[in-house]
Design a protein around this motif. Structure first.
Motif, PDB file in Angstrom:
ATOM      1  N   GLU A 124       6.914  -9.860  26.403  1.00  0.00           N
ATOM      2  CA  GLU A 124       7.779  -8.750  27.036  1.00  0.00           C
ATOM      3  C   GLU A 124       8.996  -8.489  26.303  1.00  0.00           C
ATOM      4  OE1 GLU A 124       8.361 -10.078  31.185  1.00  0.00           O
ATOM      5  OE2 GLU A 124       5.995  -9.905  31.496  1.00  0.00           O
ATOM      6  N   GLY A 125       9.580  -9.214  25.646  1.00  0.00           N
ATOM      7  CA  GLY A 125      10.743  -8.946  25.106  1.00  0.00           C
ATOM      8  C   GLY A 125      12.100  -8.840  25.984  1.00  0.00           C
ATOM      9  N   LEU A 126      13.107  -8.543  25.272  1.00  0.00           N
ATOM     10  CA  LEU A 126      14.237  -8.462  26.135  1.00  0.00           C
ATOM     11  C   LEU A 126      15.009  -7.330  25.826  1.00  0.00           C
ATOM     12  CD1 LEU A 126      15.568 -12.163  26.164  1.00  0.00           C
ATOM     13  CD2 LEU A 126      14.698 -11.161  27.966  1.00  0.00           C
ATOM     14  N   PHE A 127      15.638  -6.594  26.693  1.00  0.00           N
ATOM     15  CA  PHE A 127      16.405  -5.374  26.461  1.00  0.00           C
ATOM     16  C   PHE A 127      17.747  -5.727  26.011  1.00  0.00           C
ATOM     17  CE2 PHE A 127      15.355  -0.888  27.153  1.00  0.00           C
ATOM     18  CZ  PHE A 127      16.380  -0.168  26.601  1.00  0.00           C
ATOM     19  N   ALA A 128      18.233  -5.398  24.983  1.00  0.00           N
ATOM     20  CA  ALA A 128      19.447  -5.785  24.295  1.00  0.00           C
ATOM     21  C   ALA A 128      20.682  -4.747  24.508  1.00  0.00           C
ATOM     22  CB  ALA A 128      19.646  -6.091  22.871  1.00  0.00           C
ATOM     23  N   GLY A 129      20.431  -3.400  24.679  1.00  0.00           N
ATOM     24  CA  GLY A 129      21.283  -2.638  25.153  1.00  0.00           C
ATOM     25  C   GLY A 129      20.903  -1.306  24.788  1.00  0.00           C
ATOM     26  N   TYR A 130      21.746  -0.264  25.190  1.00  0.00           N
ATOM     27  CA  TYR A 130      21.837   1.081  24.698  1.00  0.00           C
ATOM     28  C   TYR A 130      22.706   1.573  23.760  1.00  0.00           C
ATOM     29  CZ  TYR A 130      18.316   2.067  28.706  1.00  0.00           C
ATOM     30  OH  TYR A 130      17.164   1.931  29.572  1.00  0.00           O
ATOM     31  N   SER A 131      22.359   2.406  22.894  1.00  0.00           N
ATOM     32  CA  SER A 131      23.448   2.803  22.010  1.00  0.00           C
ATOM     33  C   SER A 131      23.703   4.314  22.434  1.00  0.00           C
ATOM     34  CB  SER A 131      23.155   2.691  20.577  1.00  0.00           C
ATOM     35  OG  SER A 131      21.769   3.411  20.269  1.00  0.00           O
ATOM     36  N   ALA A 132      22.925   4.690  23.108  1.00  0.00           N
ATOM     37  CA  ALA A 132      23.217   6.437  23.512  1.00  0.00           C
ATOM     38  C   ALA A 132      22.340   6.615  24.763  1.00  0.00           C
ATOM     39  CB  ALA A 132      22.770   7.168  22.511  1.00  0.00           C
ATOM     40  N   VAL A 133      22.954   7.155  25.790  1.00  0.00           N
ATOM     41  CA  VAL A 133      22.137   7.821  27.112  1.00  0.00           C
ATOM     42  C   VAL A 133      22.651   9.198  27.121  1.00  0.00           C
ATOM     43  CG1 VAL A 133      21.600   7.558  29.558  1.00  0.00           C
ATOM     44  CG2 VAL A 133      21.670   5.429  27.762  1.00  0.00           C
ATOM     45  N   THR A 134      21.688  10.088  27.422  1.00  0.00           N
ATOM     46  CA  THR A 134      22.190  11.418  27.958  1.00  0.00           C
ATOM     47  C   THR A 134      21.114  11.981  28.964  1.00  0.00           C
ATOM     48  OG1 THR A 134      22.621  11.883  25.404  1.00  0.00           O
ATOM     49  CG2 THR A 134      22.485  13.867  26.886  1.00  0.00           C
ATOM     50  N   PHE A 135      22.069  12.434  29.989  1.00  0.00           N
ATOM     51  CA  PHE A 135      21.347  12.907  31.029  1.00  0.00           C
ATOM     52  C   PHE A 135      21.514  14.801  30.963  1.00  0.00           C
ATOM     53  CE2 PHE A 135      23.184   9.136  32.363  1.00  0.00           C
ATOM     54  CZ  PHE A 135      21.963   8.292  32.904  1.00  0.00           C
ATOM     55  N   HIS A 136      20.414  15.151  30.622  1.00  0.00           N
ATOM     56  CA  HIS A 136      20.031  16.619  30.449  1.00  0.00           C
ATOM     57  C   HIS A 136      20.093  17.372  31.466  1.00  0.00           C
ATOM     58  CE1 HIS A 136      19.655  15.646  26.113  1.00  0.00           C
ATOM     59  NE2 HIS A 136      18.951  14.540  26.356  1.00  0.00           N
ATOM     60  N   ALA A 137      19.182  16.957  32.623  1.00  0.00           N
ATOM     61  CA  ALA A 137      18.854  17.543  33.915  1.00  0.00           C
ATOM     62  C   ALA A 137      18.509  16.699  34.860  1.00  0.00           C
ATOM     63  CB  ALA A 137      17.555  18.539  33.572  1.00  0.00           C
ATOM     64  N   PRO A 138      18.728  17.066  36.032  1.00  0.00           N
ATOM     65  CA  PRO A 138      18.504  16.188  37.381  1.00  0.00           C
ATOM     66  C   PRO A 138      16.996  15.646  37.565  1.00  0.00           C
ATOM     67  CG  PRO A 138      18.843  18.280  38.164  1.00  0.00           C
ATOM     68  CD  PRO A 138      19.008  18.380  36.542  1.00  0.00           C
ATOM     69  N   VAL A 139      16.641  14.714  37.954  1.00  0.00           N
ATOM     70  CA  VAL A 139      15.680  14.214  38.501  1.00  0.00           C
ATOM     71  C   VAL A 139      15.828  14.176  40.124  1.00  0.00           C
ATOM     72  CG1 VAL A 139      14.077  12.453  38.630  1.00  0.00           C
ATOM     73  CG2 VAL A 139      15.068  12.764  36.622  1.00  0.00           C
ATOM     74  N   ARG A 140      14.634  14.908  40.779  1.00  0.00           N
ATOM     75  CA  ARG A 140      14.704  14.783  42.108  1.00  0.00           C
ATOM     76  C   ARG A 140      13.517  14.101  42.901  1.00  0.00           C
ATOM     77  NH1 ARG A 140      16.340  20.444  40.821  1.00  0.00           N
ATOM     78  NH2 ARG A 140      18.671  20.523  41.573  1.00  0.00           N
ATOM     79  N   ALA A 141      13.732  13.567  44.104  1.00  0.00           N
ATOM     80  CA  ALA A 141      12.475  13.422  44.907  1.00  0.00           C
ATOM     81  C   ALA A 141      11.416  14.251  44.816  1.00  0.00           C
ATOM     82  CB  ALA A 141      13.028  12.780  46.209  1.00  0.00           C
ATOM     83  N   GLY A 142      10.303  13.950  44.779  1.00  0.00           N
ATOM     84  CA  GLY A 142       9.146  14.752  44.588  1.00  0.00           C
ATOM     85  C   GLY A 142       8.576  15.236  43.384  1.00  0.00           C
ATOM     86  N   ASP A 143       9.414  14.877  42.268  1.00  0.00           N
ATOM     87  CA  ASP A 143       9.182  15.097  41.097  1.00  0.00           C
ATOM     88  C   ASP A 143       8.157  14.252  40.237  1.00  0.00           C
ATOM     89  OD1 ASP A 143      11.009  16.983  40.668  1.00  0.00           O
ATOM     90  OD2 ASP A 143      12.440  16.042  39.539  1.00  0.00           O
ATOM     91  N   VAL A 144       7.415  14.515  39.370  1.00  0.00           N
ATOM     92  CA  VAL A 144       6.328  13.643  38.588  1.00  0.00           C
ATOM     93  C   VAL A 144       7.206  13.563  37.346  1.00  0.00           C
ATOM     94  CG1 VAL A 144       4.333  13.261  37.368  1.00  0.00           C
ATOM     95  CG2 VAL A 144       4.387  14.186  39.731  1.00  0.00           C
ATOM     96  N   VAL A 145       7.395  12.491  36.846  1.00  0.00           N
ATOM     97  CA  VAL A 145       8.154  12.322  35.608  1.00  0.00           C
ATOM     98  C   VAL A 145       7.374  11.385  34.592  1.00  0.00           C
ATOM     99  CG1 VAL A 145      10.568  12.355  36.650  1.00  0.00           C
ATOM    100  CG2 VAL A 145       9.318  10.013  36.237  1.00  0.00           C
ATOM    101  N   GLU A 146       7.453  11.937  33.428  1.00  0.00           N
ATOM    102  CA  GLU A 146       6.644  11.242  32.259  1.00  0.00           C
ATOM    103  C   GLU A 146       7.903  10.604  31.194  1.00  0.00           C
ATOM    104  OE1 GLU A 146       2.994  13.035  30.170  1.00  0.00           O
ATOM    105  OE2 GLU A 146       4.822  13.412  28.621  1.00  0.00           O
ATOM    106  N   VAL A 147       7.495   9.392  31.081  1.00  0.00           N
ATOM    107  CA  VAL A 147       8.470   8.527  30.388  1.00  0.00           C
ATOM    108  C   VAL A 147       7.920   8.134  28.875  1.00  0.00           C
ATOM    109  CG1 VAL A 147       9.906   6.142  30.085  1.00  0.00           C
ATOM    110  CG2 VAL A 147      10.019   7.688  32.056  1.00  0.00           C
ATOM    111  N   THR A 148       8.456   8.532  27.660  1.00  0.00           N
ATOM    112  CA  THR A 148       7.839   8.063  26.643  1.00  0.00           C
ATOM    113  C   THR A 148       8.912   7.136  25.667  1.00  0.00           C
ATOM    114  OG1 THR A 148       6.882  10.046  26.271  1.00  0.00           O
ATOM    115  CG2 THR A 148       7.061   9.041  24.433  1.00  0.00           C
ATOM    116  N   ALA A 149       8.401   5.934  25.458  1.00  0.00           N
ATOM    117  CA  ALA A 149       9.189   5.077  24.486  1.00  0.00           C
ATOM    118  C   ALA A 149       8.476   4.996  23.046  1.00  0.00           C
ATOM    119  CB  ALA A 149       8.950   3.680  24.874  1.00  0.00           C
ATOM    120  N   VAL A 150       9.211   5.188  21.935  1.00  0.00           N
ATOM    121  CA  VAL A 150       8.755   4.934  20.650  1.00  0.00           C
ATOM    122  C   VAL A 150       9.561   4.204  19.592  1.00  0.00           C
ATOM    123  CG1 VAL A 150       8.194   6.428  18.604  1.00  0.00           C
ATOM    124  CG2 VAL A 150       8.013   7.532  20.781  1.00  0.00           C
ATOM    125  N   VAL A 151       8.966   3.288  19.150  1.00  0.00           N
ATOM    126  CA  VAL A 151       9.592   2.385  18.089  1.00  0.00           C
ATOM    127  C   VAL A 151      10.032   3.247  17.125  1.00  0.00           C
ATOM    128  CG1 VAL A 151       9.473   0.369  16.595  1.00  0.00           C
ATOM    129  CG2 VAL A 151       8.271   0.204  18.676  1.00  0.00           C
TER     130      VAL A 151
END
Length: 127
Positions: A50-77
């Protein structure tokens, strides 16, 4: 064996129970939790742990997420060390409720709306 380019995609409906602010807005931590889930699956698939999350070096919020949305999260090494992995994350809104058209109306967003992007580091046990 190189793990760079390994990708995991999660989709999720955002329930109204997660609305935190006016306008049915969901807090930014919601997307970060989804990034953590995607990172966990990515570590399992690439390193058998499972690994461990060490931290974020950057996070940017571009647009709001709202209840009722369907979101797609992608993670790429994007980088591989001996025990660390740099992972790029995105959260796109792929569908959004359209209450002005009816109480349960919704629409597919084409193109999807980039809501959050981030870069983080995970660590896994030595091989």
């Amino acid at each position: 064996m190189s793990k760079v380019g390994a990708t995991v995609v999660h989709r999720r409906y955002v329930p109204y129970a997660h609305a935190h602010y006016g306008g049915n807005l969901v807090d930014g931590a919601y997307s970060l939790a989804l990034f953590g889930d995607a990172a966990t699956e990515l570590c399992i698939r690439t390193d058998g742990d499972e690994g461990l999350f060490a931290g974020y070096s950057a996070v940017t919020f571009h647009a709001p997420v709202r209840a009722g949305d369907v979101v797609e999260v992608t993670a790429v090494v994007t980088r591989q060390g001996s025990r660390s992995r740099t992972v790029d994350f995105t959260c796109h809104v792929t569908c959004r409720g359209t209450p002005e058209a009816g109480p349960s109306a919704a629409a597919v967003l084409d193109p999807p709306l980039l809501a959050v992007s981030a870069t983080g580091t995970v660590v896994v046990p030595a091989a």
